[in-house]
Each structure stands twice: as C-alpha cells, then as structure tokens.
Motif scaffolding. Structure first.
Motif, mmCIF file in Angstrom:
data_model
loop_
_atom_site.group_PDB
_atom_site.id
_atom_site.type_symbol
_atom_site.label_atom_id
_atom_site.label_comp_id
_atom_site.label_asym_id
_atom_site.label_seq_id
_atom_site.Cartn_x
_atom_site.Cartn_y
_atom_site.Cartn_z
ATOM 1 N N THR A 146 34.519 40.721 40.645
ATOM 2 C CA THR A 146 35.665 40.808 40.958
ATOM 3 C C THR A 146 36.426 42.360 40.833
ATOM 4 O OG1 THR A 146 36.522 40.821 38.545
ATOM 5 C CG2 THR A 146 36.464 38.692 39.780
ATOM 6 N N ASP A 147 37.359 42.532 41.841
ATOM 7 C CA ASP A 147 37.820 43.942 41.831
ATOM 8 C C ASP A 147 39.136 44.006 40.498
ATOM 9 O OD1 ASP A 147 38.356 46.629 42.800
ATOM 10 O OD2 ASP A 147 40.126 45.920 44.196
ATOM 11 N N ARG B 252 40.486 37.430 41.255
ATOM 12 C CA ARG B 252 41.817 38.319 41.159
ATOM 13 C C ARG B 252 41.346 39.698 41.546
ATOM 14 N NH1 ARG B 252 40.501 38.401 35.571
ATOM 15 N NH2 ARG B 252 40.471 40.184 34.584
ATOM 16 N N VAL B 253 42.632 40.306 42.273
ATOM 17 C CA VAL B 253 42.449 41.850 42.356
ATOM 18 C C VAL B 253 43.489 42.789 41.903
ATOM 19 C CG1 VAL B 253 42.435 43.418 44.479
ATOM 20 C CG2 VAL B 253 41.527 41.261 44.970
ATOM 21 N N ARG C 280 37.299 43.715 51.902
ATOM 22 C CA ARG C 280 38.619 43.371 50.995
ATOM 23 C C ARG C 280 38.486 41.728 51.303
ATOM 24 N NH1 ARG C 280 40.756 47.426 54.310
ATOM 25 N NH2 ARG C 280 41.537 46.065 55.902
ATOM 26 N N GLU C 281 38.073 41.352 52.289
ATOM 27 C CA GLU C 281 38.009 39.766 52.344
ATOM 28 C C GLU C 281 37.118 39.339 51.325
ATOM 29 O OE1 GLU C 281 36.957 39.020 56.135
ATOM 30 O OE2 GLU C 281 38.823 39.337 57.155
ATOM 31 N N HIS D 4 31.980 49.282 40.474
ATOM 32 C CA HIS D 4 32.153 47.862 39.978
ATOM 33 C C HIS D 4 30.863 47.687 39.369
ATOM 34 C CE1 HIS D 4 35.073 47.837 43.203
ATOM 35 N NE2 HIS D 4 35.599 46.812 42.371
ATOM 36 N N ILE D 5 30.976 47.103 37.898
ATOM 37 C CA ILE D 5 29.891 46.793 37.053
ATOM 38 C C ILE D 5 29.005 45.662 37.726
ATOM 39 C CG2 ILE D 5 29.070 45.789 34.782
ATOM 40 C CD1 ILE D 5 31.743 47.114 33.895
ATOM 41 N N ARG D 6 29.635 44.575 37.952
ATOM 42 C CA ARG D 6 28.909 43.543 38.788
ATOM 43 C C ARG D 6 29.572 43.730 40.208
ATOM 44 N NH1 ARG D 6 29.441 37.040 39.190
ATOM 45 N NH2 ARG D 6 27.543 36.881 40.462
#
Length: 163
Positions: free
Chosen positions: A80-81, A31-32, A23-24, A71-73
């Motif tokens: 990013t999430d 951005r999340v 999460r950090e 996640h693609i990256r």
C-alpha cells in the motif's frame, strides 16, 4: 496510406503513462495516504531504513545521499501507499534496492520458486533452488553493510561527475 511505424512516444509521454499505471496499482492495492519526506524523516529519526546511516535532509537529488521514501513492500508486489508501508532512505540506497524485496521466510522463497517453475525456460533452475539458501542469500544481499558499500560507490561517482 503509409506503412511507416507509429512514432515512438516522447519520454515525457512514456513517463506519464508509467506514472498513471503506478497510481492505478496503488489505488488497487488499498488505501492511499498523503505524506511527505519531512514527515517520514522526522518519524524515522532521519536514519536510512536500508543502510542505517544518517540521512542529510538538506541534500537534494541527484545526490545519492539525499532523502527518499521507500515502500517496504513494493507497490508492484501489492504494497500500500501508506505511512505504515514506507520508510526514509537515502536516494541511492532506494535505487539500489529498486523493486527487490528481501525474502524473509521459507514460505516466501517457496512462492518465488513456484513462480519461477511456471516459466518453462526456468523450471529446471527453480527445481535446483533450496528455499533456505534463497532466504540466506537474499538477507545477505540486503544487509546494511552492502547498502553502505553501494552508496559509497554512488557517492564517489556523483562527486567525480562534479556535482
């Protein structure tokens, strides 16, 4: 005072620490956004972004054919999430991919070689790598056909286990 080693953390404590670090990293990457499997599945037409086969939204983990978000990256690589960096996949395809992002350009391969050169025991190996060949091999390893074959093996094991 005792010379005993500190107790090994229970799995749940270790998992919580791992989740906290993730999460950090996500917050540090940008951005999340909040999203769920149903939203991403509807957007992606319930088709796996790795193998290209349909994803059955009724299946649930641990079935390897169940829906999952990838996640693609990868977050570990700075992704990013957010909705624009996720796709629907089969749970089994997602776990086959793990954190390995396919190399798409010679520049990405050069960056990977540079990282390997900084490790003394891998310096000679890194020098022997051809960036164009690295990209070709990476693309082949991440082909839809390879993901389909790996998913089929996971499904077979899953069914043999009687789940």
């Amino acid at each position: 005072m005792s010379d005993a080693e500190p107790p090994v953390p229970r799995r749940s404590e270790a998992k919580r620490a791992q989740d906290r670090r993730r999460r950090e990293r996500m917050r540090a990457n940008g951005r999340v956004e909040r999203y769920d499997v149903a939203e991403i599945g509807a957007r992606d037409g319930w088709v796996c972004g790795l193998c290209g086969d349909p994803v059955d939204q009724a299946r649930r983990r641990p079935d390897p054919r169940s829906p999952s978000i990838d996640h693609i990256r990868t977050v570990a690589a700075g992704g990013t999430d957010s909705r624009d960096n996720v796709r629907l996949t089969h749970w089994g395809c997602n776990h086959e991919r793990n954190v390995h992002t396919p190399l798409r350009t010679v520049e990405e391969a050069e960056a990977q070689r540079a990282a390997l050169r900084r490790i003394p025991s891998l310096r000679e190996y890194a020098e022997s790598l051809d960036p164009e060949e690295m990209v070709r091999r990476s693309q082949a390893a991440h082909s839809p056909e390879r993901y389909r074959a790996r998913l089929a093996r996971r499904v077979e094991r899953h069914e043999q286990d009687g789940r």
